[in-house]
Design an enzyme around this catalytic site. Structure first.
Site, PDB file in Angstrom:
ATOM      1  CE  LYS A  76      -0.198  -4.468   0.726  1.00 40.51           C
ATOM      2  NZ  LYS A  76       0.578  -5.649   1.139  1.00 40.51           N
ATOM      3  CB  SER A 151       2.406  -7.063  -1.993  1.00 40.62           C
ATOM      4  OG  SER A 151       1.967  -7.247  -0.662  1.00 40.62           O
ATOM      5  CB  SER A 175       4.049  -8.268   1.564  1.00 38.47           C
ATOM      6  OG  SER A 175       3.962  -9.183   0.493  1.00 38.47           O
TER       7      SER A 175
END
Length: 510
Positions: A76, A151, A175
């Site tokens: 990420k 997210s 997330s």
């Protein structure tokens, strides 16, 4: 070439059916063919990954390779990798290149994992759909008209689309788990402090956790036991010994107590998801599990508590991005020219004005922001997107004089009550079950103009972050709309082994 778990990759390499270079190339080919549509990968280190594949293949051949040799992982875009951009999907960090590796990245590399690319996300991890990104939205690989969740939407979509074996995401209020549910993969939020946050760009420091997303419970457990453990670079990391999670999964215990809270199966939950999870629980009960009705009385305050505390911490953490010390800087020449033009215009008006009007204009001139203050404002205005600005303003408000006690201090007290609810519940049960999200993945753009509705996507996940406990999403079925949905297990602090055990039982039902 397609594999459903890491053990298949290991077997294929050991048997000589393929090489690690071929496996890496197959992931690269998948990215080239599908990523333009899915938009999960924002940058790829093709050359570095293939070179590393050759080096690790040699270690595999001579028996000296680490336990993650053959695993290809996406990261990420808020977890630092040396000499790679870590933009947090934000213009404010669009040119930032990390000068060091996050601890989790070091630990993956030490066990011979291959890091293939950087993955899309909501800006600064603020969102539930991965639509708040300078790179554009990540789409759900199962249906590209739908969101991937957020997210860590890029992390979930990359695994679901077979762009990598597994990925790392971050979980501040759901997330990892919510996008894992939307994309039909396993996603783990560890106990706060189980995994070092050194090298993770902060959103809300008392909530943020790094965790794995993978196709199987075994793969997620293997990654977690690799990245977990104490770190001198992170004072909040726990000194507790990391258990051998994978060993515990070889013979999962079906005689477990599962807490079923009424608060998580009420209004707002899709009826098909409710029935699907209840059916899974009935199967677990038949296999030996005990279902225990429990009550978590303060859960109804969870969303409000979370969005007060998390935005307050975000406001504080993001204050460092001022265009001077960190991040995007506006053009100072433009700022100074604008200031000069405004000053000259006011001076002309002052010459023509009289009495009170003249004094008012003089005061206005004297109160004008300096060029430095204007540079701060312009840099942050240009650098941050709408959702990040919204949360900074919310956080600044709840921390401001006159409102601190009414909002922030009160929310901290409620957080303690929520933690107490879980502490008492875990005296009776091994794990607590809930849906992961109230619906399957929604349409792209559906909630962009409705932040409250967007925030409600975290209604079942935020409580684990508030309490600092661990949680996992395990795929639970396919909805009649063709999209996957997940169920969540939560366990007490540092009881990830119980999480994996429960999730493995569900996985074995299929």
């Amino acid at each position: 070439m397609s594999f459903t778990n890491f053990s298949q990759i290991q077997q294929a390499i050991q048997s000589g059916d393929t090489t690690l270079s071929n496996i890496v190339q197959s992931y690269i080919d998948n990215i080239e063919q599908q990523n333009e549509e899915v938009n999960a990968v924002v940058s790829i280190d093709e050359k570095g990954a293939l070179e590393r594949a050759q080096q690790i293949q040699e270690r595999i051949d001579n028996g000296t390779a680490g336990k993650l040799a053959g695993m290809v992982i996406g990261i990420k875009d808020l977890i630092c990798e040396k000499d790679k951009q870590a933009t947090c999907a934000s213009n404010i960090l669009s040119n930032f290149e990390s000068v060091y590796d996050a601890t989790v990245v070091e630990r993956l590399r030490d066990e011979d994992a291959i890091l293939l690319g950087r993955l899309n996300m909501d800006e600064f991890a603020m969102g539930s759909s991965t639509e708040n990104s300078i790179y554009g939205p990540t789409k759900n690989p199962i249906d590209t008209s739908k969101v991937s969740g957020g997210s860590s939407g890029g992390s979930a979509a990359a695994v679901a689309a077979d762009f990598c074996t597994a990925s790392l995401g971050s979980d501040t209020g759901g997330s990892i788990r919510q996008p894992a549910s939307f994309c039909g993969v396993v996603g783990v939020k560890p106990t706060y402090g189980r995994v070092s946050r050194h090298g993770l760009v902060a959103f809300a420091s008392s909530f943020d956790c790094i965790g794995p997303l993978a196709h199987s419970v075994d793969d997620a457990a293997l990654i977690l036991e690799t990245i977990a453990g104490p770190d001198p670079n992170d004072n909040t990391s726990s000194s507790r010994t990391v258990p051998d999670y994978t060993e515990g999964l070889k013979n999962p215990d079906s005689n477990i107590k599962i807490g079923v809270p009424e608060e998580y199966f009420g209004e707002g939950l899709d009826e098909e998801i409710r029935k699907g999870i209840k059916d899974k629980l009935s199967e677990l009960e038949e296999a030996g599990a005990e279902l225990v009705p429990i009550h978590l009385p303060h859960m109804k305050y969870g969303i409000a508590t979370y969005y007060i505390l998390a935005t307050a911490e975000a406001s504080s953490n993001l204050a460092r991005y001022d265009g001077i010390r960190y991040g995007h800087r506006a053009d100072i020449k433009d700022v100074e020219q604008d200031l000069k033009a405004e000053q000259e215009a006011l001076e002309k008006q002052i010459k023509q004005a009289k009495g009170e009007e003249k004094q008012k204009l003089v005061d206005e001139l004297n109160d004008m922001d300096s060029s430095l203050i204007r540079l701060y404002k312009k840099s942050r205005t240009e650098g941050f997107g709408p959702e990040v600005k919204r949360r900074i303003m919310l956080g600044t408000y709840v921390l401001s004089a006159g409102y601190y006690d009414a909002y922030y201090a009160k929310a901290q007290k409620v957080r303690r009550l929520i933690k107490q609810d879980f502490t008492e519940a875990f005296e009776e049960v091994d794990v607590i079950v809930s849906p992961t999200a109230p619906t399957t993945a929604f349409d792209l753009g559906a909630n962009q103009d409705n932040p409250v509705q967007m925030y409600l996507n975290d209604i079942y996940t935020i409580s684990a972050n508030l309490a600092g406990i661990c949680g996992i999403n395990i795929p639970a079925g396919t909805h009649s709309d063709g999209l996957p949905y997940g169920m969540q297990f939560m366990a007490d602090t540092f009881e990830e082994g119980k999480l994996f055990n429960a999730a493995k039982l569900v996985e074995q039902l299929d």
